[in-house]
Design a protein around this motif. Structure first.
Motif, mmCIF file in Angstrom:
data_model
loop_
_atom_site.group_PDB
_atom_site.id
_atom_site.type_symbol
_atom_site.label_atom_id
_atom_site.label_comp_id
_atom_site.label_asym_id
_atom_site.label_seq_id
_atom_site.Cartn_x
_atom_site.Cartn_y
_atom_site.Cartn_z
ATOM 1 N N SER A 1 -24.375 78.172 -62.066
ATOM 2 C CA SER A 1 -23.847 78.988 -63.172
ATOM 3 C C SER A 1 -24.420 80.387 -63.068
ATOM 4 N N GLN A 2 -23.631 81.373 -63.470
ATOM 5 C CA GLN A 2 -24.105 82.755 -63.456
ATOM 6 C C GLN A 2 -24.635 83.192 -64.823
ATOM 7 N N SER A 3 -24.606 82.288 -65.773
ATOM 8 C CA SER A 3 -25.094 82.615 -67.119
ATOM 9 C C SER A 3 -26.075 81.534 -67.586
ATOM 10 N N SER A 4 -26.697 81.793 -68.706
ATOM 11 C CA SER A 4 -27.670 80.861 -69.256
ATOM 12 C C SER A 4 -26.986 79.589 -69.772
ATOM 13 N N ILE A 5 -27.661 78.447 -69.570
ATOM 14 C CA ILE A 5 -27.153 77.154 -70.055
ATOM 15 C C ILE A 5 -28.169 76.592 -71.051
ATOM 16 N N SER A 6 -27.740 76.353 -72.264
ATOM 17 C CA SER A 6 -28.642 75.805 -73.286
ATOM 18 C C SER A 6 -28.794 74.301 -73.096
ATOM 19 N N ILE A 7 -29.977 73.809 -73.412
ATOM 20 C CA ILE A 7 -30.250 72.374 -73.355
ATOM 21 C C ILE A 7 -30.149 71.816 -74.773
ATOM 22 N N THR A 8 -29.244 70.876 -74.951
ATOM 23 C CA THR A 8 -29.016 70.292 -76.284
ATOM 24 C C THR A 8 -29.330 68.797 -76.319
ATOM 25 N N SER B 1 -27.747 71.939 -66.525
ATOM 26 C CA SER B 1 -26.349 71.605 -66.224
ATOM 27 C C SER B 1 -26.092 70.106 -66.280
ATOM 28 N N LEU B 2 -27.034 69.301 -65.755
ATOM 29 C CA LEU B 2 -26.841 67.851 -65.770
ATOM 30 C C LEU B 2 -26.964 67.287 -67.184
ATOM 31 N N LEU B 3 -27.917 67.801 -67.949
ATOM 32 C CA LEU B 3 -28.062 67.349 -69.339
ATOM 33 C C LEU B 3 -26.828 67.723 -70.156
ATOM 34 N N GLN B 4 -26.272 68.907 -69.873
ATOM 35 C CA GLN B 4 -25.061 69.325 -70.572
ATOM 36 C C GLN B 4 -23.871 68.436 -70.200
ATOM 37 N N SER B 5 -23.913 67.887 -68.981
ATOM 38 C CA SER B 5 -22.832 67.003 -68.528
ATOM 39 C C SER B 5 -22.978 65.580 -69.060
ATOM 40 N N GLY B 6 -24.078 65.310 -69.755
ATOM 41 C CA GLY B 6 -24.261 63.997 -70.352
ATOM 42 C C GLY B 6 -25.235 63.090 -69.625
ATOM 43 N N TRP B 7 -25.876 63.580 -68.560
ATOM 44 C CA TRP B 7 -26.875 62.776 -67.859
ATOM 45 C C TRP B 7 -28.082 62.550 -68.768
ATOM 46 N N PRO B 8 -28.689 61.372 -68.704
ATOM 47 C CA PRO B 8 -29.912 61.146 -69.494
ATOM 48 C C PRO B 8 -31.110 61.842 -68.858
ATOM 49 N N ALA B 9 -32.041 62.254 -69.698
ATOM 50 C CA ALA B 9 -33.240 62.936 -69.194
ATOM 51 C C ALA B 9 -34.027 62.051 -68.231
ATOM 52 N N ALA B 10 -34.008 60.736 -68.456
ATOM 53 C CA ALA B 10 -34.743 59.801 -67.603
ATOM 54 C C ALA B 10 -34.213 59.789 -66.178
ATOM 55 N N ALA B 11 -32.957 60.201 -65.977
ATOM 56 C CA ALA B 11 -32.392 60.281 -64.627
ATOM 57 C C ALA B 11 -32.528 61.687 -64.054
ATOM 58 N N VAL B 12 -32.433 62.689 -64.913
ATOM 59 C CA VAL B 12 -32.461 64.083 -64.462
ATOM 60 C C VAL B 12 -33.837 64.457 -63.906
ATOM 61 N N ILE B 13 -34.883 64.070 -64.599
ATOM 62 C CA ILE B 13 -36.236 64.481 -64.200
ATOM 63 C C ILE B 13 -36.623 63.936 -62.822
ATOM 64 N N PRO B 14 -36.457 62.619 -62.547
ATOM 65 C CA PRO B 14 -36.775 62.136 -61.193
ATOM 66 C C PRO B 14 -35.914 62.795 -60.112
ATOM 67 N N LEU B 15 -34.630 63.043 -60.418
ATOM 68 C CA LEU B 15 -33.748 63.674 -59.444
ATOM 69 C C LEU B 15 -34.254 65.058 -59.060
ATOM 70 N N ILE B 16 -34.684 65.831 -60.048
ATOM 71 C CA ILE B 16 -35.208 67.174 -59.770
ATOM 72 C C ILE B 16 -36.449 67.096 -58.884
ATOM 73 N N LEU B 17 -37.337 66.166 -59.189
ATOM 74 C CA LEU B 17 -38.571 66.043 -58.410
ATOM 75 C C LEU B 17 -38.281 65.643 -56.971
ATOM 76 N N VAL B 18 -37.292 64.776 -56.768
ATOM 77 C CA VAL B 18 -36.915 64.374 -55.409
ATOM 78 C C VAL B 18 -36.324 65.561 -54.649
ATOM 79 N N LEU B 19 -35.414 66.302 -55.291
ATOM 80 C CA LEU B 19 -34.747 67.425 -54.630
ATOM 81 C C LEU B 19 -35.729 68.523 -54.254
ATOM 82 N N THR B 20 -36.642 68.845 -55.152
ATOM 83 C CA THR B 20 -37.604 69.917 -54.850
ATOM 84 C C THR B 20 -38.607 69.474 -53.788
#
Length: 337
Positions: A156-163, A100-119
């Motif tokens: 989301s209730q459906s699949s989200i593709s990573i582009t 969802s964040l990558l689809q919103s335009g977030w860079p992968a370099a920001a998304v990955i650390p955020l996920i690790l912090v949240l989990t």
């Protein structure tokens, strides 16, 4: 006559040492798992053409990189005598956040650390529930499982593709190891996690405390070990590993889906137990858990090569193996007592 007795006594000592190793609750199950893996691999090679190729072996790591990381985190928890039922749902949540964040335009370099912090924070909350509020690990992690799975559907209730191009490039990249042999970056990450975990468990005070806590929490307290901090941190580690596994799964599927990884927590527990870690805690190795994952992977590979068997046979074989290894653990620990 003297020279003849020397080899005999040496053989007896070797045989006695071998027997002690195989009947040890610490080393016995791991050796049985190793022998089982080799036997299945050789058996597959005899039955199927091309099964013994190097790439088939490397594919076990490629297809199960995320499960290896999950098993590492689960090993820490089970070594203390706990359990974590939330890891599969946290993997799904990680894939949904990433997609969802990558689809919103977030860079992968920001998304990955955020996920690790949240989990990791989710793991911290579980650890605090277990230690501070004395909630049973089964109940605490069950609550976390429902929370994480519910949040997936909120996103989301459906699949989200990573582009995202960077994410896709990382997912499809192949690292050549030789003629016809290659691995993915996910395998490198998984093996790095394994190496760090081995070092932490066997070369740090925290690792020694994890084993002591699984052996006897009361004894750990009497020895002045940081029991409270260790009990909380193992769930933080499990949450962190779940986040890493979720990222690796996203790289593997290039999508996020709310129903991802349903039942994966049971696969992780099965791999850890088949790998020789005692469910009651105190005995076990990260490398044994990796072997457990490879055993599950080789069973799936054989079913794929067979072609006529349903994928549900994987669950049947895993269930049978799990039962055998639990009985083996009980027998070996009873003998040791």
């Amino acid at each position: 006559m003297t020279t003849a007795t020397v080899p005999t006594s040496s053989l007896r000592r070797f045989g006695a040492g071998l027997e002690r190793t195989f009947t040890s609750p610490k080393y016995g199950p791991v050796l049985v798992t190793l022998i089982l893996f080799v036997a299945i691999f050789i058996g597959g090679g005899i039955r199927y053409n091309g099964f013994l190729s190097g790439q088939v072996f490397l594919n076990l790591f490629i297809d199960n990189a995320y499960l290896i990381v999950l098993a590492v985190g689960m090993t820490f928890v089970i070594l203390t005598g706990g359990i974590d039922l939330s890891v599969g749902a946290v993997v799904a949540l990680s894939t949904m956040i990433a997609a969802s964040l990558l689809q919103s335009g977030w860079p992968a370099a920001a998304v990955i650390p955020l996920i690790l912090v949240l989990t990791s924070v989710l793991g911290l909350l579980v650890g605090l529930m277990v230690h501070v509020f004395k909630v049973q690990p089964f109940i605490a992690t069950l609550a976390a499982m429902f929370l994480a799975r519910g949040l997936c559907y909120v996103i989301s209730q459906s699949s989200i593709s990573i582009t995202d191009p960077a994410f896709i490039a990382l997912g499809v990249t192949r690292i050549p190891l030789g003629p016809g042999l290659s691995i993915t970056p996910s395998v490198i990450i998984a093996l790095a996690v394994v190496a760090i975990a081995v070092w932490v468990l066997h070369r740090t005070r925290f690792g020694r405390t994890v084993y002591a806590l699984g052996g006897s929490e009361q004894s750990g307290l009497l020895m002045g070990l940081p029991v409270a901090r260790t009990k909380v941190l193992v769930y933080v580690i499990s949450g962190l590993c779940s986040g890493i596994a979720g990222i690796l799964f996203s790289l593997y599927t290039l999508s996020g889906y709310p129903l991802t990884a349903i039942g994966t927590e049971l696969d992780a527990i099965a791999a850890v137990v088949i790998g020789g870690t005692l469910l009651a805690g105190g005995y076990g190795f990260v490398l044994g858990s990796v072997l457990g994952v490879l055993v599950l992977g080789i069973i799936q590979t054989i079913i794929s090569f067979e072609g006529t068997l349903s994928s549900w046979w994987t669950k049947i074989f895993i269930g049978a193996l799990l039962l055998v290894f639990i009985i083996l653990q009980r027998v070996l620990t009873a003998r040791r007592r």
